[in-house]
Design a protein around this motif. Structure first.
Motif, short mmCIF file in Angstrom:
data_model
loop_
_atom_site.label_atom_id
_atom_site.label_comp_id
_atom_site.label_asym_id
_atom_site.label_seq_id
_atom_site.Cartn_x
_atom_site.Cartn_y
_atom_site.Cartn_z
N VAL A 156 15.41 46.33 -36.87
CA VAL A 156 15.78 45.08 -36.21
C VAL A 156 14.52 44.32 -35.81
O VAL A 156 14.46 43.09 -35.91
N ASN A 157 13.50 45.06 -35.38
CA ASN A 157 12.24 44.40 -34.99
C ASN A 157 11.63 43.63 -36.15
O ASN A 157 11.12 42.52 -35.97
N THR A 158 11.72 44.21 -37.33
CA THR A 158 11.19 43.52 -38.51
C THR A 158 11.93 42.22 -38.76
O THR A 158 11.33 41.18 -39.04
N ILE A 159 13.24 42.29 -38.65
CA ILE A 159 14.07 41.10 -38.87
C ILE A 159 13.75 40.03 -37.83
O ILE A 159 13.60 38.84 -38.14
N GLN A 160 13.62 40.47 -36.58
CA GLN A 160 13.33 39.51 -35.51
C GLN A 160 11.96 38.88 -35.70
O GLN A 160 11.76 37.69 -35.45
N SER A 161 11.03 39.67 -36.18
CA SER A 161 9.68 39.14 -36.44
C SER A 161 9.73 38.09 -37.55
O SER A 161 9.14 37.02 -37.43
N ARG A 162 10.42 38.43 -38.62
CA ARG A 162 10.53 37.47 -39.73
C ARG A 162 11.16 36.16 -39.25
O ARG A 162 10.74 35.06 -39.61
N TYR A 163 12.17 36.32 -38.42
CA TYR A 163 12.87 35.16 -37.88
C TYR A 163 11.94 34.31 -37.03
O TYR A 163 11.85 33.08 -37.18
N ARG A 164 11.20 34.98 -36.15
CA ARG A 164 10.32 34.27 -35.22
C ARG A 164 9.20 33.57 -35.99
O ARG A 164 8.92 32.39 -35.77
N TYR A 165 8.59 34.26 -36.92
CA TYR A 165 7.50 33.66 -37.70
C TYR A 165 8.03 32.50 -38.51
O TYR A 165 7.37 31.47 -38.66
N GLY A 166 9.24 32.68 -39.05
CA GLY A 166 9.84 31.61 -39.86
C GLY A 166 10.06 30.35 -39.03
O GLY A 166 9.72 29.24 -39.45
N LEU A 167 10.60 30.52 -37.83
CA LEU A 167 10.85 29.36 -36.97
C LEU A 167 9.54 28.69 -36.56
O LEU A 167 9.44 27.45 -36.54
N ASN A 168 8.56 29.52 -36.25
CA ASN A 168 7.25 28.95 -35.86
C ASN A 168 6.67 28.13 -36.99
O ASN A 168 6.12 27.03 -36.76
N LYS A 169 6.77 28.65 -38.19
CA LYS A 169 6.21 27.94 -39.34
C LYS A 169 6.98 26.63 -39.56
O LYS A 169 6.39 25.59 -39.83
N LEU A 170 8.28 26.69 -39.44
CA LEU A 170 9.10 25.49 -39.60
C LEU A 170 8.69 24.43 -38.57
O LEU A 170 8.56 23.25 -38.91
N ARG A 171 8.48 24.90 -37.37
CA ARG A 171 8.13 23.94 -36.31
C ARG A 171 6.81 23.27 -36.62
O ARG A 171 6.67 22.06 -36.50
N SER A 172 5.87 24.06 -37.08
CA SER A 172 4.55 23.46 -37.34
C SER A 172 4.62 22.53 -38.54
O SER A 172 3.98 21.48 -38.56
N ILE A 173 5.43 22.88 -39.55
CA ILE A 173 5.57 21.99 -40.70
C ILE A 173 6.23 20.68 -40.27
O ILE A 173 5.76 19.59 -40.61
N LEU A 174 7.29 20.80 -39.50
CA LEU A 174 8.04 19.60 -39.11
C LEU A 174 7.25 18.77 -38.10
O LEU A 174 7.31 17.55 -38.13
N ASP A 175 6.52 19.42 -37.23
CA ASP A 175 5.67 18.66 -36.30
C ASP A 175 4.62 17.89 -37.08
O ASP A 175 4.28 16.76 -36.74
N GLY A 176 4.11 18.50 -38.13
CA GLY A 176 3.13 17.83 -38.98
C GLY A 176 3.75 16.62 -39.66
O GLY A 176 3.14 15.56 -39.77
N GLU A 177 4.99 16.70 -40.06
CA GLU A 177 5.71 15.59 -40.69
C GLU A 177 5.86 14.46 -39.70
O GLU A 177 5.72 13.28 -40.02
N VAL A 178 6.14 14.81 -38.45
CA VAL A 178 6.36 13.79 -37.41
C VAL A 178 5.06 13.03 -37.19
O VAL A 178 5.06 11.81 -37.06
N GLU A 179 3.96 13.79 -37.19
CA GLU A 179 2.67 13.15 -36.92
C GLU A 179 2.32 12.16 -38.02
O GLU A 179 1.66 11.17 -37.76
N LYS A 180 2.80 12.46 -39.23
CA LYS A 180 2.54 11.52 -40.31
C LYS A 180 3.24 10.19 -40.01
O LYS A 180 2.82 9.15 -40.38
#
Lengths: 180, 451
Positions: A156-180
């Protein structure tokens, strides 16, 4: 949940009607899941077809560890994963998957503009497969982390880590889009 | 809302938007079902892909299964009420719950054993033997025995549209009259076997796996969800063991617990139904009460409808007995107890002046019987309210009842409510008026009850 237990019981005891009902109940959700995972509508239909044929073949031998929904969803995810390994990864350009204009009677919280949807879709396409898969299974199909972990034979820890990293990456990608 | 929740909501919204446009095509449906069913039939070694024989077999057997399992629920309520009945012949009040359950079957016979402890019994145990006869043509009969002697025989007689309860030891009987609609529902319920089984299996079931009972291989399911009993019991456990080959019940078990008020241990009941015999020849004579001429009819009553109007009438009747208060809970056994206490209190008040002038005063047998006869229709009316509420609970209508907080003086307080649509509830207020309110309005009204 209650209805599913009864449907599974009947299915295991030879009811064609139960199999049909299970398909009718889950077909659209599973197709949506397969499309989200594979980015290919035709391929997604084949995945759902194969999942149900394999399910039907199990019949009385079926042993559910979690819910029926979880079983079917992870079956779709497994096939989508196998299928994507054989293909060149495509960007999520949503070809073949029509984005419907927001219905006027839909609550605002469910409505997303085409532009926003394309941004999110592109961001998801940039995620590693494992992270995107966990996000889709959890947020689209509503599976719990434990169910996803059981299906993928990881902790479960592995799944939660994948989830957390995935959301963090999405946020940084989308925040970058906003800044554009 | 934090960043993680924002991104999660965004993703959910994204997939919800996509999901709303995804549906399978007819062509896909046809291909998947054809291929899956072909494989399934082959896997099951079915002779034909024709659905009819399987469905027919399931219909026949599930109707009987439904009846058998439903009967167990009724029996538990009946026996509990019978046990509780005490000084007012409460056994009769079980009819209301029996009558709604009988469905269309061929024939069936089974036996049972019940054990009750606690409540008025305290540390003692009361055991009864049970016998059931079911016939689609002739009706239903249910006998209880104690210490080898028949305690009561109950008959559902379709031709008379009545339920007759006979108590040989008291040489008395009662009749409950049914409307056409009630009788029709009793005899025809179960047209869709999936629906009828759903009605029984209201809660979460656990599959118990395989076992062997009397040399027969069985599979079992178990539920502890009190909704299955219509919210009538505080603790509830039911197990159903089905012959894996015939798909017919072999044994039904129930364990129930209900509090009986302060200063009393909780009432506990255990029931086992077994010795099932299906599609047997049953002499129609079995279903005739054949009441001896020297038996006295205690009452003939009309079964209350199970609708909102009857539910309100039942609450009104109770409030009249109980000085404006409503039942604390809408569980039949609890309500019967409250009515008994209220009637006793009212009777004692009536006789107070006589007690003062004569400390040895005791009401006569006729006076006691008169009280019983007058109370029984009231019990029936309130039981109608309980049955209506039970149906709402079973149908998962988000029903709630606040009789422990609301009295007839709380004219604007929510006494009972249930869901009628996605955003609307039906509310019965403390003054027994009824209205539709939105979910939002309900929230405000119920917040006021808590204050």
């Amino acid at each position: 949940m209650l209805e599913d237990k009864w449907l599974v019981w009947k299915f295991k005891h030879g009811s064609c009607n139960a199999l049909q009902l299970i398909y009718e109940k889950y077909k659209n959700d599973l197709l949506a899941l397969a499309i989200a995972l594979s980015n290919d509508k035709k391929g997604a239909e084949d995945i759902v077809h194969d999942v149900f044929v394999a399910f039907a073949q199990l019949a009385s031998k079926l042993q559910l560890r979690d819910s029926l929904k979880s079983y079917l969803s992870t079956s779709v995810a497994n096939r989508a994963r196998n299928s994507s390994r054989k293909k060149v990864k495509l960007s999520l350009d949503l070809d073949g998957v029509e984005i419907v204009a927001p219905a006027s009677n839909q609550p605002d919280r469910l409505v997303m503009s085409r532009e926003e949807s394309q941004q999110v879709g592109s961001a998801l396409a940039e995620l590693p497969d494992q992270q995107r898969e966990v996000i889709i299974l959890h947020l689209q199909s509503g599976l719990k982390f434990k169910e996803i972990a059981n299906a993928q034979h990881v902790s479960v820890n592995t799944i939660q880590s994948r989830y957390r990293y995935g959301l963090n990456k999405l946020r940084s990608i989308l925040d970058g889009e906003v800044e554009k | 809302m934090n960043g993680a929740e924002n991104i999660e909501n965004l993703i959910k919204k994204f997939y919800a938007t996509k999901r709303s446009s995804v549906t399978t095509s007819d062509e896909m449906d046809k291909k998947v079902l054809n291929d899956a069913l072909a494989v399934y039939e082959k896997s099951n070694n079915s002779e034909s892909a024709n659905l009819q024989p399987n469905v027919w077999r399931i219909i026949m057997k599930n109707r009987i299964t439904k009846l058998a399992v439903a009967a167990a629920i009724i029996i538990a309520a009946f026996i509990g009420i019978n046990h509780f009945g005490g000084s007012i012949d409460g056994a009769s009040v079980a009819w209301a719950s029996l009558s709604e359950r009988v469905g269309r079957i061929q024939t069936c016979f089974f036996k049972g054993h019940s054990k009750i402890t606690g409540g008025r019994l305290g540390e003692k145990t009361q055991e009864q033997e049970l016998e059931f006869y079911l016939s689609s043509e002739c009706g239903f009969r249910f006998d209880t025995y104690m210490d080898g002697n028949v305690n009561m025989m109950q008959y559902v007689i379709p031709t008379e549209k009545a339920i007759v309860s006979v108590m040989p030891t008291h040489k008395k009987y009662m009749r409950m009259l049914l409307t056409d609609e009630m009788l029709r529902e009793m005899l025809s319920k179960g047209a869709d076997p999936r629906e009828t089984v759903k009605q029984i299996m209201l809660g979460e079931y656990t599959h118990l796996g395989e076992s062997v009972i009397d040399g027969v291989k069985v599979e079992g399911i178990e539920t502890t969800d009190p909704r299955v009993g219509g919210g009538q019991f505080e603790k509830y456990l039911a197990r159903c063991w089905v012959n894996a080959e015939t798909q017919l019940p072999v044994q039904l078990e129930m364990e129930i617990e209900n509090s009986e008020g302060p200063n009393m241990p909780p009432m506990k009941m255990a029931i086992i139904l077994d010795n099932f015999e299906w599609d047997i020849d049953l002499d129609p004579e079995i279903f005739e009460p054949n009441i001896p001429s020297d038996y006295k009819m205690m009452a003939e009553m009309q079964m209350p409808d199970q609708d909102e109007g009857s539910a309100i009438q039942g609450l009104r009747v109770f409030a009249e007995i109980a000085s404006g208060k409503y039942p604390q809970k809408l569980a039949v056994m609890d309500v019967m107890r409250e009515i008994t206490e209220a009637v006793k209190t009212n009777s004692e008040k009536e006789w107070q002046s006589q007690i003062i002038s004569d400390p040895n005063f005791k009401p006569t047998q006729e006076e006691m019987e008169d009280i019983r006869n007058k109370t029984m229709p009231k019990m029936m009316a309130v039981q109608g309210t309980c049955m209506f509420y039970m149906e709402l609970v079973k149908a998962d209508k988000d029903a709630a009842y606040y009789g422990d907080k609301v009295t007839s003086e709380d004219v604007d307080a929510v006494l009972m409510r249930w869901k009628i649509s996605d955003d609307e509830y039906r509310v019965i207020f403390g003054d027994l008026t009824a209205e539709n309110v939105s979910a939002e309005q309900l929230e405000e009204l119920e917040a006021a009850i808590s204050e």
